[in-house]
Design a protein around this motif. Structure first.
Motif, PDB file in Angstrom:
ATOM      1  N   LEU A 110      37.123  19.276  42.978  1.00  0.00           N
ATOM      2  CA  LEU A 110      38.264  20.146  42.714  1.00  0.00           C
ATOM      3  C   LEU A 110      39.588  19.401  42.803  1.00  0.00           C
ATOM      4  N   HIS A 197      29.273  23.344  40.828  1.00  0.00           N
ATOM      5  CA  HIS A 197      30.228  23.722  39.785  1.00  0.00           C
ATOM      6  C   HIS A 197      30.286  25.227  39.549  1.00  0.00           C
ATOM      7  N   LEU A 453      38.854  21.383  33.454  1.00  0.00           N
ATOM      8  CA  LEU A 453      37.888  22.382  33.871  1.00  0.00           C
ATOM      9  C   LEU A 453      37.197  22.943  32.644  1.00  0.00           C
ATOM     10  N   ALA A 455      34.634  26.315  31.231  1.00  0.00           N
ATOM     11  CA  ALA A 455      34.009  27.619  31.471  1.00  0.00           C
ATOM     12  C   ALA A 455      33.496  28.157  30.149  1.00  0.00           C
ATOM     13  N   CYS A 477      47.292  26.601  34.232  1.00  0.00           N
ATOM     14  CA  CYS A 477      46.127  26.353  33.377  1.00  0.00           C
ATOM     15  C   CYS A 477      46.577  26.230  31.928  1.00  0.00           C
ATOM     16  N   ARG A 513      41.636  24.519  42.471  1.00  0.00           N
ATOM     17  CA  ARG A 513      40.569  25.342  43.038  1.00  0.00           C
ATOM     18  C   ARG A 513      40.723  26.792  42.637  1.00  0.00           C
ATOM     19  N   ARG A 516      40.250  27.414  38.872  1.00  0.00           N
ATOM     20  CA  ARG A 516      38.844  27.466  38.482  1.00  0.00           C
ATOM     21  C   ARG A 516      38.233  28.819  38.829  1.00  0.00           C
ATOM     22  N   LEU A 520      36.797  31.193  35.887  1.00  0.00           N
ATOM     23  CA  LEU A 520      35.384  31.562  35.853  1.00  0.00           C
ATOM     24  C   LEU A 520      35.202  33.070  35.878  1.00  0.00           C
ATOM     25  N   CYS A 527      32.857  34.286  40.996  1.00  0.00           N
ATOM     26  CA  CYS A 527      32.977  33.125  41.873  1.00  0.00           C
ATOM     27  C   CYS A 527      33.474  33.579  43.224  1.00  0.00           C
TER      28      CYS A 527
END
Length: 553
Positions: A110, A197, A453, A455, A477, A513, A516, A520, A527
């Motif tokens: 991460l 992951h 990252l 997904a 992001c 972190r 992500r 997700l 998550c």
């Protein structure tokens, strides 16, 4: 935006080669395979050396504490205290070698921490061998995963690889480490995807599969082709007895939730003791001196305990005492910060719980006593799933460790029931909780690298059928690619996303972190990592970006 710059204005440590790797071109796939092969052979060799070393250390602990001629107490106590102090000093020298090592690997991927690969290898080998020699209830599997990851990182650093390739090699090393530790290549691959992951990536799958198979080949060359457990797989459980498995799954879920809370509570207790961390390992070392002569099966990783229960069984009182003492001793050993894992000890506790339940069913319900081993096997999968919350890994791991798929249905039923029970009890997955604690301690020094990252949009995702400009993407992001089959789409504000799309995003390193997690969840992959902890500068209000500047042009 300048393509050679990150969102923060710093030079981006991700090259165009990294984007090409994620896009999955055939030339780069071949490159990933050879890279995974190199990592697998190196990490597998390192993990096998560690496995051999710990095997010798475990034999020494049995001889010293419970052998026919154990070391006299007047000599044993000061020797054990000195060795525990040495372990404490090694952990001061390299703090990231403490514990199992799995949270450290996840934190590294991460971008929140950065392991010094050669220091971690040195500290893990020396500290791990001494800890097992003292008889502490710790496993080799978590450390093997960290050793494999550190080996992968070492190869990446020596080869001057970029950030993405380094992360791939770290992930591949983790798979190789678990594969070599358990002779379980499939479980090693799935562990990287499901636990490390928490998402599926074709690139990670390819790299991890190559590394895991290479490490397994080396392991089987050294240790033989047989599975880890010598008792093998018993005859399949009759379908008429499957009703008993549901209750066992519930018990595993309750036991796993208790285990998680006990591990965290003992860590908190150690933190309140007015003793320097370097001296804390003295406490479980002295406990081993007391427990070892009375109940030697609880010493070490737990494999002798599983083998004894499978071959010889025991009375209800004896099995219950093994379960309780091993549960407490594992928490006491791990909580001290000693370098060792809880992977195999939790399997031993699941085996004890399954054997206890099977023995009770045989005595009280008239079930054939030969089925006790069946309950022992499925109990391991159920307990592991409840603690780690990685059911597919647990199912495959037990299948490979017993060398048979004949129990797949029974193992799956217990694992899923245990997973549901632990969820209802709101027990936090142990490695998620340990990662949060690790990041709290390292919040001031966490890495600031921008990270790529990935997904995949799942059915039911709120992103399905929505234009990028309408998607509530997390702050920090930036979408850089949308991969739809073999088509590479440059994301724009009016690009409509669909199920099956692979999103490649660049995340601000200080928020990686949480980015992500949110990404997700938007993609339809729940998550649970990191709940309850928001690093400085990452308040809940800034997780999502109300503007459109990072959602494509």
């Amino acid at each position: 935006m300048d393509k050679n710059r990150s969102m923060s204005g710093k030079v981006r440590p991700v090259t165009m080669k990294g984007f090409s790797l994620l896009a999955g071109g055939s030339g780069y796939r071949v490159h990933v395979i050879f890279q995974g092969l190199a990592v697998g052979l190196t990490a597998g060799f390192a993990s096998i050396l560690y496995r051999i070393l710990l095997g010798q250390a475990e034999r020494f602990s049995f001889f010293a504490l419970s052998g026919e001629e154990p070391i006299p107490i007047p000599l044993l106590v000061p020797l054990w205290c000195l060795a525990a102090w040495v372990i404490g000093r090694i952990m001061e020298w390299e703090p990231l070698a403490r514990g199992s090592g799995i949270p450290q690997v996840e934190g590294e991927l991460l971008g929140q921490i950065s392991m010094n690969w050669w220091r971690v290898l040195t500290a893990k080998f020396l500290g791990g061998a001494l800890s097992i020699a003292l008889g502490l209830s710790l496993g080799r599997e978590g450390p093997s995963i960290q050793i494999g990851s550190a080996s992968g990182k070492g190869i990446a650093r020596l080869g001057k690889k970029d950030t993405l390739e380094e992360r791939l090699m770290i992930s591949s090393g983790a798979s190789a480490g678990l594969s070599a530790a358990f002779n379980a290549p499939l479980a090693g691959v799935v562990f990287a995807l499901e636990e490390v992951h928490k998402s599926f990536s074709p690139l990670i799958l390819l790299s991890a599969m190559t590394a895991s198979l290479a490490a397994d080949a080396v392991s089987k060359y050294v240790f033989g082709l047989g599975p880890i457990f010598s008792f093998g797989a018993p005859e399949p459980l009759p379908l008429g007895l499957y009703g008993y498995l549901l209750l066992l799954g519930v018990l595993c879920g309750v036991g796993g939730a208790l285990f998680c809370r006990l591990i965290l509570s003992v860590q908190d207790l150690y933190g309140k003791i007015a003793v320097a961390p370097r001296y804390r390992i003295v406490l479980p070392a002295l406990a081993a001196v007391i427990v070892g002569p009375a109940l030697p099966l609880v010493l070490g990783g737990g494999l002798p305990m599983v083998e004894h229960l499978a071959h010889h069984g025991g009375s209800l009182g004896f099995i219950l005492s093994l379960f309780l003492v091993n549960l407490l001793f594992t928490a006491f050993s791990f909580g001290s910060g000693a370098p060792g894992g809880i992977f195999l000890p939790m399997l031993a506790q699941g085996a004890a719980l399954g054997a206890l339940y099977g023995t009770a069913v045989a005595q009280l319900c008239g079930v054939d006593p030969s089925t006790v081993t069946n309950f022992l096997v499925v109990g391991m999968a159920g307990f592991f799933t409840a603690v780690v919350r990685a059911p597919i890994t647990g199912i495959l791991l037990i299948t490979e460790m017993t060398g048979s798929f004949s129990h797949l249905l029974a193992v799956s039923l217990v694992a899923l029931t245990a997973h549901m029970t632990a969820d209802l009890l709101k027990a936090r997955p142990i490695y998620d909780a340990l990662l949060v604690r690790l990041l709290r301690r390292s919040a001031d020094s966490r890495g600031q690298r921008d990270l790529l990252l990935e997904a995949s949009i799942c059915p039911g995702s709120p992103l399905d059928g929505r234009a990028i400009r309408e998607a509530a993407l997390p702050k920090g992001c930036l979408l850089v690619h949308v991969l739809r089959g073999d088509e590479k789409i440059l994301p724009r504000g009016d690009t409509v996303l669909a199920v099956g799309d692979r999103l490649i995003a660049l995340a601000d390193g200080s928020r990686a972190r949480r980015v992500r997690e949110v990404l997700l969840e938007l993609a339809g992959v729940p998550c649970q990592r990191g709940r309850g902890y928001v690093p400085p500068g990452e308040g809940e209000d800034d997780l999502r970006d109300a503007g459109g500047d990072r959602r494509g042009e």
